[in-house]
Design a protein around this motif. Structure first.
Motif, mmCIF file in Angstrom:
data_model
loop_
_atom_site.group_PDB
_atom_site.id
_atom_site.type_symbol
_atom_site.label_atom_id
_atom_site.label_comp_id
_atom_site.label_asym_id
_atom_site.label_seq_id
_atom_site.Cartn_x
_atom_site.Cartn_y
_atom_site.Cartn_z
ATOM 1 N N THR A 263 0.847 -1.192 0.000
ATOM 2 C CA THR A 263 0.000 0.000 0.000
ATOM 3 C C THR A 263 0.883 1.242 0.000
ATOM 4 O O THR A 263 2.101 1.173 0.186
ATOM 5 C CB THR A 263 -0.913 0.026 1.230
ATOM 6 O OG1 THR A 263 -0.101 0.178 2.416
ATOM 7 C CG2 THR A 263 -1.727 -1.252 1.337
ATOM 8 N N GLU A 264 0.247 2.383 -0.177
ATOM 9 C CA GLU A 264 0.980 3.639 -0.126
ATOM 10 C C GLU A 264 1.650 3.826 1.233
ATOM 11 O O GLU A 264 2.781 4.314 1.328
ATOM 12 C CB GLU A 264 0.040 4.804 -0.423
ATOM 13 C CG GLU A 264 0.725 6.143 -0.561
ATOM 14 C CD GLU A 264 -0.238 7.226 -1.017
ATOM 15 O OE1 GLU A 264 0.200 8.153 -1.727
ATOM 16 O OE2 GLU A 264 -1.441 7.148 -0.666
ATOM 17 N N ARG A 337 -10.702 -3.152 1.675
ATOM 18 C CA ARG A 337 -10.819 -2.347 2.891
ATOM 19 C C ARG A 337 -11.153 -0.885 2.600
ATOM 20 O O ARG A 337 -11.729 -0.191 3.440
ATOM 21 C CB ARG A 337 -9.513 -2.433 3.682
ATOM 22 C CG ARG A 337 -9.232 -3.810 4.257
ATOM 23 C CD ARG A 337 -7.957 -3.821 5.069
ATOM 24 N NE ARG A 337 -7.695 -5.141 5.616
ATOM 25 C CZ ARG A 337 -6.666 -5.436 6.399
ATOM 26 N NH1 ARG A 337 -5.809 -4.484 6.726
ATOM 27 N NH2 ARG A 337 -6.488 -6.658 6.854
ATOM 28 N N ASP A 338 -10.785 -0.413 1.420
ATOM 29 C CA ASP A 338 -11.061 0.984 1.081
ATOM 30 C C ASP A 338 -12.412 1.151 0.393
ATOM 31 O O ASP A 338 -12.756 2.268 -0.020
ATOM 32 C CB ASP A 338 -9.942 1.540 0.189
ATOM 33 C CG ASP A 338 -9.752 0.722 -1.071
ATOM 34 O OD1 ASP A 338 -9.292 -0.435 -0.956
ATOM 35 O OD2 ASP A 338 -10.046 1.218 -2.172
ATOM 36 N N TYR A 340 -13.673 -0.579 -2.408
ATOM 37 C CA TYR A 340 -13.822 -0.952 -3.820
ATOM 38 C C TYR A 340 -14.330 -2.381 -3.915
ATOM 39 O O TYR A 340 -13.801 -3.287 -3.267
ATOM 40 C CB TYR A 340 -12.483 -0.823 -4.544
ATOM 41 C CG TYR A 340 -12.528 -1.383 -5.960
ATOM 42 C CD1 TYR A 340 -13.248 -0.740 -6.957
ATOM 43 C CD2 TYR A 340 -11.869 -2.569 -6.282
ATOM 44 C CE1 TYR A 340 -13.314 -1.244 -8.237
ATOM 45 C CE2 TYR A 340 -11.915 -3.085 -7.567
ATOM 46 C CZ TYR A 340 -12.648 -2.421 -8.544
ATOM 47 O OH TYR A 340 -12.707 -2.930 -9.808
ATOM 48 N N GLY A 358 -5.338 1.777 -4.075
ATOM 49 C CA GLY A 358 -6.563 1.942 -3.312
ATOM 50 C C GLY A 358 -7.285 3.240 -3.615
ATOM 51 O O GLY A 358 -6.682 4.252 -4.007
ATOM 52 N N LEU A 359 -8.597 3.226 -3.414
ATOM 53 C CA LEU A 359 -9.408 4.426 -3.628
ATOM 54 C C LEU A 359 -9.025 5.542 -2.663
ATOM 55 O O LEU A 359 -9.287 6.715 -2.933
ATOM 56 C CB LEU A 359 -10.889 4.079 -3.458
ATOM 57 C CG LEU A 359 -11.471 3.021 -4.406
ATOM 58 C CD1 LEU A 359 -12.929 2.767 -4.058
ATOM 59 C CD2 LEU A 359 -11.313 3.451 -5.855
ATOM 60 N N ASN A 360 -8.416 5.165 -1.538
ATOM 61 C CA ASN A 360 -8.016 6.146 -0.533
ATOM 62 C C ASN A 360 -6.551 6.533 -0.645
ATOM 63 O O ASN A 360 -6.001 7.175 0.247
ATOM 64 C CB ASN A 360 -8.291 5.602 0.874
ATOM 65 C CG ASN A 360 -7.577 4.278 1.130
ATOM 66 O OD1 ASN A 360 -7.024 3.669 0.215
ATOM 67 N ND2 ASN A 360 -7.594 3.825 2.377
ATOM 68 N N GLU A 361 -5.906 6.138 -1.749
ATOM 69 C CA GLU A 361 -4.495 6.456 -1.959
ATOM 70 C C GLU A 361 -4.346 7.572 -2.986
ATOM 71 O O GLU A 361 -5.291 7.904 -3.716
ATOM 72 C CB GLU A 361 -3.732 5.197 -2.399
ATOM 73 C CG GLU A 361 -3.715 4.131 -1.313
ATOM 74 C CD GLU A 361 -2.935 2.895 -1.711
ATOM 75 O OE1 GLU A 361 -2.333 2.281 -0.818
ATOM 76 O OE2 GLU A 361 -2.941 2.520 -2.900
ATOM 77 N N SER A 362 -3.168 8.158 -3.039
ATOM 78 C CA SER A 362 -2.927 9.299 -3.926
ATOM 79 C C SER A 362 -3.232 8.935 -5.368
ATOM 80 O O SER A 362 -2.823 7.877 -5.852
ATOM 81 C CB SER A 362 -1.481 9.760 -3.800
ATOM 82 O OG SER A 362 -1.205 10.167 -2.472
ATOM 83 N N ARG A 363 -3.918 9.839 -6.056
ATOM 84 C CA ARG A 363 -4.297 9.611 -7.456
ATOM 85 C C ARG A 363 -3.803 10.764 -8.315
ATOM 86 O O ARG A 363 -3.934 11.929 -7.946
ATOM 87 C CB ARG A 363 -5.815 9.497 -7.591
ATOM 88 C CG ARG A 363 -6.444 8.305 -6.886
ATOM 89 C CD ARG A 363 -6.129 7.012 -7.613
ATOM 90 N NE ARG A 363 -6.696 5.845 -6.975
ATOM 91 C CZ ARG A 363 -7.551 5.012 -7.574
ATOM 92 N NH1 ARG A 363 -7.969 5.263 -8.791
ATOM 93 N NH2 ARG A 363 -7.982 3.952 -6.939
#
Length: 497
Positions: A263-264, A337-338, A340, A358-363
């Motif tokens: 993960t990030e 967990r995020d 998706y 993850g959807l909650n990680e930097s994009r």
């Protein structure tokens, strides 16, 4: 699928004296994940600032398409029993040749792979040859040259594992330089070891870099790479010594939970020995397509192109309750967990969760094709398992079991019912347990195929998995025909191709 970039530069052009440093490659601050954009000038190697930028250009090459995206995935992963091509059956059909070992010298992905490694080598050669003459801080100068030598060794390690002996280009070559013939496998490994020992002598440890420079080559990374290079040659005393030094350095440990590593939050953690740095910058341009090409492919909320998917055989390889399976596989219908949810309509039943963003990680605003997902190249668990294998081969089986079981202990976490300690004492049984542990611990991390080859099991295991592997042929790939033609037939083809 979007049009795939093609690298049509011929072999000799890749090794010419012009340094290919444009755009992101030229920022001295790339490893600090900031914007870039300056172009090379004639006096590029006349300043300390230029020396740093030139070195950063080698790192930039690590996240590019031909170096660590499509072709790298084909060569190092789809060839194994852990992965298959995936995606739509008629998309990128050249990858089927890696899946089934029908790869021919004209395969475009194979030529991309060769190109990507030699572009990195050409940039490293520029630093190694030209930085010594720059008037600058001597400690920094030595370090930058050491970084370049470690990275050059890494590129050659990819080449020798893939093709056997290759042309050793260790200096800048002009446009009119004659084509360089192939060196032997042994000579190639000797050059890799020479570079790594030189790097070890001058590189700082990971903790000696400021946090803004995490991701640079370190003494531990160079030792770890040399340990792996030694393992591939069966130099077990050297593997044991190097891994023991790393384990006693205090720089790394197994404290990062397995599900966090990819993960990030897990980037550059205590687990990380060396990983390619990518960044989701607001202005775009700092990322890689590594995650995109492996993301879930579906008309309904798909995240990518769907290539390099885990196999059912890998799914079945995990012991009952092993948490690492859930951290490695994305399954149809699963909710992460995020938040998706993998669509039930996804084209493939499984996807590589280690490449998931993850959807909650930097994009990046430019999409997943500009992902900030770092590419993990060498982890501490790999170091520990190399130590275990070396200790076992040198009749130090109790030490091997201690190391092996430490990896299993991290994987099981707080559970008392899964992944019990291995208690076998027979050396062959312990060897097989270490090999099995390498598979599930390092799954989808680009080691499995090359592990099978060095273990002498590739034909047995891959045929059992339904692949058309031919012993004494498919252990290495054909030399790309485009490179043979460009060399004026100075390059020779591998047997059987």
């Amino acid at each position: 699928m979007k049009n795939l970039p093609q690298f049509n530069t011929y072999f000799r052009a890749l090794l010419a004296g012009t340094l290919l440093l444009f755009g992101q490659a030229c920022s001295e601050e790339f490893l600090d994940k900031r914007p870039q954009g300056e172009q090379v000038t004639e006096d590029f190697f006349n300043s300390q600032e230029g020396a740093v930028r030139a070195t950063n250009a080698i790192y930039w090459q690590l996240r590019q398409w031909p170096t660590h995206v499509f072709s790298f995935i084909g060569v190092s992963s789809i060839t194994s029993d852990d992965a298959e091509k995936g995606s739509e059956p008629n998309d990128a059909i050249f990858l089927n040749e890696f899946d089934q070992f029908t790869v021919s010298p004209t395969n475009s992905g194979l030529n991309d792979f060769w190109t990507g490694q030699y572009l990195g080598i050409a940039k490293a050669n520029q630093v190694i040859q030209r930085v010594p003459a720059i008037q600058m801080d001597t400690t920094l100068r030595s370090r930058l040259i050491g970084e370049a030598r470690m990275l050059r060794a890494y590129f050659y390690f990819n080449l020798v594992r893939t093709f056997g002996g290759v042309p050793l280009i260790t200096a800048i070559q002009g446009d009119e330089a004659p084509a360089t013939p192939r060196s032997t496998r042994e000579q190639t490994y000797q050059q890799i070891e020479t570079d790594l020992r030189a790097a070890i002598a001058v590189l700082p440890e990971k903790s000696q870099y400021p946090t803004t420079e995490l991701g640079r080559a370190t003494r531990g990374a160079a030792k770890g790479l040399l340990a792996k290079v030694s393992m591939y040659q069966g130099k077990w005393p050297q593997v044991l010594q190097l891994t023991d030094e790393i384990m006693k350095s205090g720089e790394y440990d197994l404290s990062t939970p397995y599900e966090v590593i990819f993960t990030e939050a897990g980037e550059n953690s205590r687990e990380s020995v060396f990983e390619v740095q990518a960044a989701a910058l607001p202005q775009c341009g700092g990322g890689s397509q590594y995650a995109e090409v492996q993301g879930v492919r579906s008309a309904q909320a798909g995240l990518g192109w769907g290539f390099n998917v885990p196999t059912q055989d890998l799914f079945n390889a995990y012991e009952t309750g092993d948490p690492r399976r859930d951290a490695t596989f994305l399954v149809r219908g699963e909710t992460t967990r995020d938040g998706y949810t993998v669509p039930q309509t996804a084209i493939n039943p499984y996807y590589n969760q280690k490449a998931y963003v993850g959807l909650n990680e930097s994009r990046s605003p430019c999409g997943l094709g500009d992902s900030g997902k770092n590419i993990r190249l060498l982890r501490y668990a790999d170091i520990v398992l190399m130590y275990a294998e070396a200790a076992n081969e040198l009749n130090q089986t109790p030490a091997a079991l201690t190391a092996l079981n430490s990896v299993r202990a991290r994987a099981r976490g707080s559970s008392t019912t899964v992944l019990p300690n291995v208690t076998a004492t027979d050396r062959t049984q312990v060897r097989n347990a270490i090999w099995r542990e390498r598979r599930v611990e390092l799954a989808m991390e680009h080691d499995r195929f090359w592990d099978l080859v060095r273990q002498g099991r590739a034909a047995e295991v891959l045929r059992a998995a339904g692949k058309q592997f031919m012993q004494n042929r498919n252990e290495i790939m054909p030399i790309p025909q485009q490179q043979i033609d460009a060399s004026g037939n100075v390059l020779t083809q591998n047997p059987g191709y």
